[in-house]
Enzyme design. Structure first.
Site, PDB file in Angstrom:
ATOM      1  N   PRO A   2     -49.454   2.641 -71.735  1.00 16.34           N
ATOM      2  CA  PRO A   2     -50.664   2.144 -72.012  1.00 16.34           C
ATOM      3  C   PRO A   2     -50.532   0.610 -71.728  1.00 16.34           C
ATOM      4  CG  PRO A   2     -50.152   3.630 -73.852  1.00 16.34           C
ATOM      5  CD  PRO A   2     -49.024   3.274 -72.774  1.00 16.34           C
ATOM      6  N   PHE A   3     -51.635   0.099 -71.115  1.00 22.67           N
ATOM      7  CA  PHE A   3     -51.689  -1.331 -70.717  1.00 22.67           C
ATOM      8  C   PHE A   3     -53.154  -1.811 -71.273  1.00 22.67           C
ATOM      9  CE2 PHE A   3     -52.807  -5.165 -68.547  1.00 22.67           C
ATOM     10  CZ  PHE A   3     -51.671  -6.031 -68.486  1.00 22.67           C
TER      11      PHE A   3
END
Length: 66
Positions: A2-3
């Site tokens: 996840p970014f």
């Protein structure tokens, strides 16, 4: 991995930004079942004159609300 990108207006304290990073990381870990080391959080701070709401910059709105 996840970014998470967060755009906020300048003016928050370093402590507030650290808390935001921690809480966003916790949410990603909980919701996405992501390991902590995989979560990335990027905060981009914007000048009030670079953010517009209803056709005016936030800077102008703050100046006229005084």
């Amino acid at each position: 991995m996840p970014f998470i990108q967060v755009n906020i207006l300048k003016g928050r304290s370093p402590e507030q930004k650290e808390k935001l990073i921690r809480e966003m990381t916790n949410v990603a870990m909980d919701v996405l079942d992501a390991p902590e080391q995989a979560v990335r959080v990027m905060i981009q701070e914007l000048e009030p004159e670079h953010w517009g709401i209803a056709g005016e910059s936030v800077k102008k709105q703050k100046e006229t609300s005084k």
